[in-house]
Design an enzyme around this catalytic site. Structure first.
Site, PDB file in Angstrom:
ATOM      1  N   LYS A  81      22.480 -27.186  12.099  1.00 34.90           N
ATOM      2  CA  LYS A  81      22.610 -26.036  13.009  1.00 34.90           C
ATOM      3  C   LYS A  81      23.685 -25.070  12.520  1.00 34.90           C
ATOM      4  O   LYS A  81      23.528 -23.862  12.606  1.00 34.90           O
ATOM      5  CB  LYS A  81      23.049 -26.549  14.394  1.00 34.90           C
ATOM      6  CG  LYS A  81      21.944 -26.527  15.411  1.00 34.90           C
ATOM      7  CD  LYS A  81      22.487 -26.871  16.788  1.00 34.90           C
ATOM      8  CE  LYS A  81      23.323 -28.043  16.755  1.00 34.90           C
ATOM      9  NZ  LYS A  81      23.730 -28.934  17.624  1.00 34.90           N
ATOM     10  N   GLU A 132      26.875 -21.498  18.684  1.00 34.48           N
ATOM     11  CA  GLU A 132      26.211 -22.764  18.370  1.00 34.48           C
ATOM     12  C   GLU A 132      26.669 -23.799  19.392  1.00 34.48           C
ATOM     13  O   GLU A 132      27.864 -23.961  19.628  1.00 34.48           O
ATOM     14  CB  GLU A 132      26.617 -23.189  16.948  1.00 34.48           C
ATOM     15  CG  GLU A 132      25.968 -24.476  16.498  1.00 34.48           C
ATOM     16  CD  GLU A 132      26.595 -25.058  15.226  1.00 34.48           C
ATOM     17  OE1 GLU A 132      27.330 -24.337  14.510  1.00 34.48           O
ATOM     18  OE2 GLU A 132      26.370 -26.243  14.977  1.00 34.48           O
ATOM     19  N   GLU A 145      26.165 -34.996  28.045  1.00 33.41           N
ATOM     20  CA  GLU A 145      27.351 -34.143  27.965  1.00 33.41           C
ATOM     21  C   GLU A 145      27.027 -32.686  27.604  1.00 33.41           C
ATOM     22  O   GLU A 145      27.854 -31.802  27.783  1.00 33.41           O
ATOM     23  CB  GLU A 145      28.383 -34.739  27.006  1.00 33.41           C
ATOM     24  CG  GLU A 145      27.858 -35.016  25.627  1.00 33.41           C
ATOM     25  CD  GLU A 145      28.903 -35.686  24.734  1.00 33.41           C
ATOM     26  OE1 GLU A 145      29.893 -36.215  25.255  1.00 33.41           O
ATOM     27  OE2 GLU A 145      28.717 -35.648  23.504  1.00 33.41           O
ATOM     28  N   LYS A 191       5.009 -33.343  17.252  1.00 35.17           N
ATOM     29  CA  LYS A 191       5.236 -33.863  18.611  1.00 35.17           C
ATOM     30  C   LYS A 191       6.728 -33.879  19.013  1.00 35.17           C
ATOM     31  O   LYS A 191       7.077 -33.474  20.122  1.00 35.17           O
ATOM     32  CB  LYS A 191       4.607 -35.256  18.747  1.00 35.17           C
ATOM     33  CG  LYS A 191       4.479 -35.760  20.177  1.00 35.17           C
ATOM     34  CD  LYS A 191       3.468 -34.992  20.991  1.00 35.17           C
ATOM     35  CE  LYS A 191       2.061 -35.511  20.747  1.00 35.17           C
ATOM     36  NZ  LYS A 191       1.033 -34.700  21.400  1.00 35.17           N
ATOM     37  N   GLN A 218       7.626 -30.539  20.186  1.00 36.00           N
ATOM     38  CA  GLN A 218       7.056 -30.217  21.509  1.00 36.00           C
ATOM     39  C   GLN A 218       7.881 -30.869  22.625  1.00 36.00           C
ATOM     40  O   GLN A 218       8.190 -30.247  23.631  1.00 36.00           O
ATOM     41  CB  GLN A 218       5.611 -30.707  21.586  1.00 36.00           C
ATOM     42  CG  GLN A 218       4.665 -29.988  20.641  1.00 36.00           C
ATOM     43  CD  GLN A 218       3.247 -30.551  20.746  1.00 36.00           C
ATOM     44  OE1 GLN A 218       2.769 -30.834  21.833  1.00 36.00           O
ATOM     45  NE2 GLN A 218       2.580 -30.712  19.611  1.00 36.00           N
ATOM     46  N   CYS A 246      48.453 -31.719  -0.160  1.00 35.62           N
ATOM     47  CA  CYS A 246      49.148 -32.254   1.010  1.00 35.62           C
ATOM     48  C   CYS A 246      49.642 -33.679   0.756  1.00 35.62           C
ATOM     49  O   CYS A 246      50.544 -33.843  -0.042  1.00 35.62           O
ATOM     50  CB  CYS A 246      48.258 -32.121   2.243  1.00 35.62           C
ATOM     51  SG  CYS A 246      49.224 -31.897   3.738  1.00 35.62           S
ATOM     52  N   LEU A 247      49.041 -34.702   1.349  1.00 36.92           N
ATOM     53  CA  LEU A 247      49.508 -36.060   1.059  1.00 36.92           C
ATOM     54  C   LEU A 247      49.414 -36.339  -0.452  1.00 36.92           C
ATOM     55  O   LEU A 247      50.249 -37.064  -1.002  1.00 36.92           O
ATOM     56  CB  LEU A 247      48.687 -37.093   1.848  1.00 36.92           C
ATOM     57  CG  LEU A 247      49.166 -38.534   1.716  1.00 36.92           C
ATOM     58  CD1 LEU A 247      50.557 -38.730   2.296  1.00 36.92           C
ATOM     59  CD2 LEU A 247      48.195 -39.492   2.410  1.00 36.92           C
ATOM     60  N   HIS A 283      46.760 -26.382   2.318  1.00 37.01           N
ATOM     61  CA  HIS A 283      45.358 -26.757   2.066  1.00 37.01           C
ATOM     62  C   HIS A 283      44.588 -25.551   1.522  1.00 37.01           C
ATOM     63  O   HIS A 283      43.946 -24.824   2.280  1.00 37.01           O
ATOM     64  CB  HIS A 283      44.693 -27.232   3.367  1.00 37.01           C
ATOM     65  CG  HIS A 283      45.204 -28.551   3.828  1.00 37.01           C
ATOM     66  ND1 HIS A 283      44.574 -29.733   3.514  1.00 37.01           N
ATOM     67  CD2 HIS A 283      46.288 -28.878   4.559  1.00 37.01           C
ATOM     68  CE1 HIS A 283      45.254 -30.739   4.034  1.00 37.01           C
ATOM     69  NE2 HIS A 283      46.298 -30.244   4.675  1.00 37.01           N
ATOM     70  N   GLU A 337      41.887 -25.429   0.042  1.00 38.87           N
ATOM     71  CA  GLU A 337      40.425 -25.567   0.199  1.00 38.87           C
ATOM     72  C   GLU A 337      39.907 -24.845   1.439  1.00 38.87           C
ATOM     73  O   GLU A 337      38.720 -24.558   1.548  1.00 38.87           O
ATOM     74  CB  GLU A 337      40.030 -27.050   0.232  1.00 38.87           C
ATOM     75  CG  GLU A 337      40.390 -27.831   1.495  1.00 38.87           C
ATOM     76  CD  GLU A 337      41.812 -28.394   1.502  1.00 38.87           C
ATOM     77  OE1 GLU A 337      42.661 -27.900   0.736  1.00 38.87           O
ATOM     78  OE2 GLU A 337      42.076 -29.323   2.302  1.00 38.87           O
TER      79      GLU A 337
HETATM   80  N1  GLN Z   1      50.275 -37.247   6.357  1.00 40.69           N
HETATM   81  C1  GLN Z   1      50.926 -36.160   5.713  1.00 40.69           C
HETATM   82  C2  GLN Z   1      51.735 -35.319   6.680  1.00 40.69           C
HETATM   83  O1  GLN Z   1      51.541 -35.375   7.859  1.00 40.69           O
HETATM   84  C3  GLN Z   1      49.947 -35.297   4.950  1.00 40.69           C
HETATM   85  C4  GLN Z   1      48.940 -34.607   5.816  1.00 40.69           C
HETATM   86  C5  GLN Z   1      47.757 -34.112   5.049  1.00 40.69           C
HETATM   87  O2  GLN Z   1      47.480 -34.551   3.947  1.00 40.69           O
HETATM   88  N2  GLN Z   1      47.014 -33.215   5.642  1.00 40.69           N
HETATM   89  O3  GLN Z   1      52.580 -34.572   6.270  1.00 40.69           O
END
Ligand code: GLN
Length: 542
Positions: A18, A142, A151, A191, A194, A383-384, A509, A511
């Site tokens: 969707k 959506e 729900e 079906k 429908q 991040c981590l 991040h 991404e």
């Molecule tokens: N756990 C780590 C923090 O809270 C990294 C978080 C993550 O990778 N988004 O800082």
């Protein structure tokens, strides 16, 4: 022109796409110069998906204004190349929260507060809200879940009321269903469609358009049959065939003239022909790569594709930008150790260590960062993933054997990754991380500077822990540079190594901001570095 509202409801089964269909329709309308946005209403009771484990609904997407949202908002942004906001993702939890808060304030004094009208009124208010804050030609809404779920009922009821309240040409309901192919019978079956439409009709909603997801083309006659039994015009039954790439779906829908049918039904006239030049150029590069590379994605949620959705999509964008096919190899961080690391990462042309929370799989991330560093393989930590690269460097290069993050070892002697003071005082978990877009200043001449081509950037965040600035002078003296910092707090945003062809870790991040038409610079450079690494390896072996 008044804002037009399109509601998308799904039937038969979940995972029909969707979100992709909504985003693709939005893309086609946007390509005709209309201003479009998409919002998602999720029927679950969590106030937002921020506290959900990725195994539940996949990755949690973060908007520029710091909302933790459903991953479909990522698709909306990637297809439309425009930002969404907090207001674009609403859950049952948020609806109830505001109604209950108002009840406590005494707003409904004397009245019994009920699903109808109070909850449905609040749903309707939120459904129309974006049109009040900004001028949109079309708002696509959506509804999560599947028609027939208990729900979902208040949302379907809200759509029913709006279908009645809004001028007819300003409201369009699309029902997405599945037309399965039965192998044994060698037949497509209508079906389930429908039944699903009937269920919608029992709730008082008449769809204007029925979109059928299918593995095989649906014969014209069969479309007529669906139209007849579901009470729509024959041209209002549209098929969406499985596509090679989600980014091909807008073009497939255009072939079915879905945009024209929608415009016609909503009385939108005289729009220019869709301009999809850039989009098609992207698809062309995507489908005709000249080279390929192998990249390891080291993480603990690798069993579930959706957990790293935005990262995977970013590689598709960056791969196309490099005319390169990026083959992703999932490496489970829990199963990675010093003994098997050469076998698992030795053939890779790049290593990405993924974001995450908690202890599980962390040691594998440290092993991966070390291997990539020592073997000069392009490395990208997010991040981590970045935090673990810092811990690894501290332990194995800076000689701080006891270095760790307080996320895993709260009383560690050497807290090289630690909580900020304001985070230490927090008692609640929902929506309290460092979230959304923050500015980062980049040092001149650094790898990050080369990648972005500028010294001020803005990227999105979702984390509690930070590099502990107390260790930064020692870290830099040992060769790991903090090349990006937050100008207000001095917090480390980017780390990199000078004696390595491509080693970068980012606290944010990246991404979350990559789109086909605007691929994210670090991903683009990382894929390029992987290509170059592969060439060097091939030359060595020649
Ligand atoms: N756990 C780590 C923090 O809270 C990294 C978080 C993550 O990778 N988004 O800082």
């Amino acid at each position: 022109m008044n804002t037009k509202f399109i509601f998308v409801l799904g039937g038969v089964t979940s995972s029909l796409g969707k979100g992709i269909m909504s985003a693709s329709l939005a893309k086609l309308l946007q390509a005709r110069d209309l201003s479009v946005t998409i919002q998602k209403f999720d029927p679950y009771i969590n106030v937002d998906p921020g506290t959900l484990n990725p195994y539940e609904h996949g990755e949690c997407y973060v908007t520029e204004d710091g909302a933790e949202t459903d991953l479909d908002l990522g698709h909306y942004e990637r297809f439309l190349n425009v930002y969404t906001t907090k207001a674009n993702n609403i859950t049952t939890g948020r609806i109830y929260q505001s109604v209950i808060e108002r009840e406590r304030e005494g707003v409904y004094l004397g009245k019994t507060v009920q699903v109808i009208p109070h909850i449905t009124d609040e749903i309707k208010r939120r459904m129309l809200l974006l049109s009040k804050t900004q001028k949109y030609d079309v708002i696509i809404t959506e509804i999560g879940g599947t028609v027939g779920d208990i729900e979902s009922l208040p949302f379907v009821e809200a759509v029913r009321q709006l279908q009645w309240e809004l001028p007819e040409e300003n409201c369009l309901v699309i029902h997405l269903t599945l037309v399965p192919y039965l192998k044994a019978a060698k037949e497509l079956k209508t079906k389930p469609t429908q039944h699903s439409v009937r269920m919608l009709q029992q709730n008082g909603v008449q769809p204007d358009l029925i979109v059928c997801r299918t593995e095989y083309p649906i014969p014209q006659e069969m479309k007529r049959k669906v139209a007849l039994f579901c009470n729509v015009r024959p041209n209002a039954v549209i098929e969406i065939l499985d596509a090679k790439s989600i980014y091909e779906v807008p073009l497939n829908m255009m072939r079915e003239q879905m945009d024209e049918i929608v415009l016609d039904k909503m009385g939108i006239k005289e729009t220019p022909a869709p301009d999809l030049k850039q989009w098609k150029a992207f698809l062309n590069r995507l489908f005709h790569p000249k080279v390929d590379v192998d990249v390891a994605l080291v993480g603990k949620y690798v069993e579930l594709q959706d957990a790293y959705k935005s990262i995977l999509e970013s590689f598709i964008h960056a791969g196309a930008a490099n005319e390169c096919k990026v083959r992703i190899h999932y490496v489970h961080s829990e199963q990675l150790d010093e003994q098997n690391v050469a076998e698992k990462l030795g053939e890779m042309h790049g290593v990405l260590v993924a974001p995450g929370f908690g202890e599980r799989g962390v040691s594998g991330k440290i092993v991966a960062a070390r291997y990539a560093r020592e073997h000069q393989i392009p490395f990208f930590g997010i991040c981590l993933g970045m935090q673990m690269a810092v811990v690894e460097y501290a332990r194995n290069v800076m000689g701080i054997k006891k270095a760790n993050t307080t996320e895993i070892e709260p009383n560690v002697d050497e807290p090289i990754i630690d909580l900020m003071e304001d985070q230490k005082r927090l008692a609640t978990k929902g929506g309290t991380m460092r979230l959304g877009g923050y500015t980062c200043l980049i040092s001149e001449g650094s790898l990050a500077h080369k990648i972005y081509g500028k010294t001020e950037i803005r990227e999105r965040h979702r984390h509690r822990y930070e590099v502990n600035n107390h260790y930064v002078p020692r870290m830099e003296a040992a060769g790991m540079y903090a090349s990006g910092q937050n100008p207000d707090t001095g917090l480390v945003e980017i780390v990199e190594l000078s004696n390595h062809p491509f080693f970068i870790g980012v606290q944010f991040h990246p991404e979350l901001k990559s789109t086909p038409e605007n691929p994210q610079p670090i991903f683009v450079s990382f894929v390029k570095a992987a290509k170059e690494y592969k060439e060097r390896q091939d030359n060595k072996n020649a």
